[in-house]
Design an enzyme around this catalytic site. Structure first.
Site: not given
Ligand code: BGC
Length: 445
Positions: A113, A157-158, A19
């Site tokens: 990520h 991540n997530e 990003q």
């Molecule tokens: C993610 C980020 C994203 C943010 C805002 C999260 O789901 O880890 O990469 O930019 O939310 O939407």
């Protein structure tokens, strides 16, 4: 009485490689961005050129008062081809850690990520049998080089992002956002992706965010276990976890089972994995209210962020309390933020969110730290550069950085470790019963 946070609380902001860095051309999502019909409204391109500007960016964050920086390491850069390693890339990330340490900031790394090397599709992507081993091999490379500098590692991540995205599409349907629905459900770009990856068919193409079926979830879990074992071996001092996207959940009368089902997919199925971790990591942006049709309810009079999320700073405390009802692991708030054009709303969001966090800590919930998302306005995936999550605006023509008033506001909280007196949590517009009140009822209720 002054509301002071515990000593050692991590005060930071977060970014992710794809990003902000720019030109991440070996990654799967970079490829998707280029394909006609893909859900990305624009390509990430040079992003914020953070790859070249990381040192001054970190200095800027430190000068604002931040004490920690969460960033991600890009697998596609470290291993551009299977088994082919870029020393320059690992050296780069070691330099990023060193710059943080030089500035008195704690580096917190995320090893994955959302983006993966596009070659991973030749191995079945995030449904591939070999993927956990391949991921662990990459993690080993990273930890050998920078494990001694790191005290906190988020492996992925997530991990529940695919389930979250499915629900997001449902919400868009309820809100009647036709354009977004069409973009997100159009799969035509996949044919070209398959060709460009040199794989036989679409079933082999599975990005991290597309790993929604049982095999995908199993692969992600196995990858976390394998990575954690490597980290424990090479950096035994480091605390390890993975992050989940969690919204506060509430249910209108009769809708409890929908909230429970979603919680099962988004949180509970991950609990056995968390049991052997050092912390649980949440990324929270808003709340979801379930109604009897299994749909989503938006209370009258609430305002929305640019992401069309309910502006709901109190959602974070709701999530912390729900997690604490499920596990007593310490909680890392690895992301929380709001995409808003009016920076005064960001100031309000941060203050009210942190007031809620402080209450939770006072109730006895262990919270390790808070990372605002994001340090900069950056590439918001499918939504491109229009979303304004950042503490710092970036002029992408000149690449100049412009800290917003919210950056000074948050920076001074980070510096003092205490909340301004005038910040208070607000009552939320009614959303029915809070998930943690009926957690024990089970899905069959
Ligand atoms: C993610 C980020 C994203 C943010 C805002 C999260 O789901 O880890 O990469 O930019 O939310 O939407």
């Amino acid at each position: 009485m002054q509301r002071v946070f515990p000593a050692g609380f991590l005060w930071g902001a977060a970014t992710s490689a794809h990003q902000v860095e720019g030109n991440n051309s070996n990654a799967d999502l970079w490829l998707e961005e280029q394909l006609p019909g893909s859900p990305f409204v624009e390509p990430s391109g040079q992003a914020l050129d953070h790859w070249n500007r990381y040192a001054t960016d970190i200095q800027l964050l430190a000068s604002l008062g931040l004490k920690s920086y969460r960033f991600s390491i890009e697998w596609a850069r470290v291993e551009p081809q299977p088994g082919e390693w870029s020393e320059a890339a690992v050296d780069h990330y070691r330099d990023v850690c060193d710059e943080c340490l030089k500035q008195g900031m704690e580096p917190v790394i995320t090893l994955h990520h959302f983006t993966s090397p596009k070659w991973l599709m030749r191995f079945g992507g995030w449904r591939g049998d070999e993927t956990p081993t391949l991921f662990a091999r990459y993690v080993e490379r990273v930890m050998v080089h920078l494990g001694d500098r790191i005290r906190y590692v988020v492996t992925m991540n997530e991990c529940n992002i695919s389930a979250v995205l499915q629900d997001y599409v449902q919400q868009l349907i309820v809100k009647g956002d036709r354009d977004a629905i069409e973009r997100l459900s159009n799969n035509q770009w996949k044919k070209a992706a398959v060709e460009r990856c040199g794989i036989a068919d679409e079933s082999q193409y599975c990005s991290f965010i597309g790993a929604v079926d049982a095999k995908g979830v199993e692969t992600v879990m196995a990858a976390h276990r394998a990575a954690r074992a490597v980290i424990r071996r090479l950096a035994p001092h480091a605390k390890v976890g993975f992050s989940l996207s969690l919204q506060q959940a509430q249910a209108l009368p009769g809708a409890e089972k929908f909230a429970l089902e979603a919680w099962q997919r988004k949180f509970r199925q991950w609990l056995p994995l968390i049991a052997d971790d050092d912390f649980v990591s949440t990324q929270t942006y808003t709340r979801t209210i379930y109604d009897v049709g299994g749909k989503y309810h938006v209370p009258a009079g609430t305002s929305q962020t640019q992401m069309k999320f309910e502006f709901s700073p109190e959602a974070l405390a709701g999530v912390l309390r729900t997690i604490a009802a499920e596990t007593d692991k310490p909680i890392l708030i690895s992301e929380n933020g709001a995409a808003v054009a009016d920076d005064a709303k960001r100031v309000e969001f941060i203050g009210r969110s942190l007031a809620g966090v402080h209450q939770c800590i006072a109730e006895g919930i262990k919270v390790l730290g808070y990372f605002y998302w994001s340090a900069f306005d950056n590439f918001e995936w499918y939504f491109g550069y229009k979303m304004q999550f950042g503490l710092i605006a970036v002029d992408r023509t000149t690449m100049e950085r412009h800290p917003k008033p919210s950056a000074s506001y948050y920076g001074s909280i980070c510096r003092s470790g205490a909340l301004p007196d005038d910040v208070q949590v607000q009552p939320q517009p009614d959303g029915g019963r809070e998930l943690r009140e009926f957690l024990k009822e089970g899905v069959g209720a």
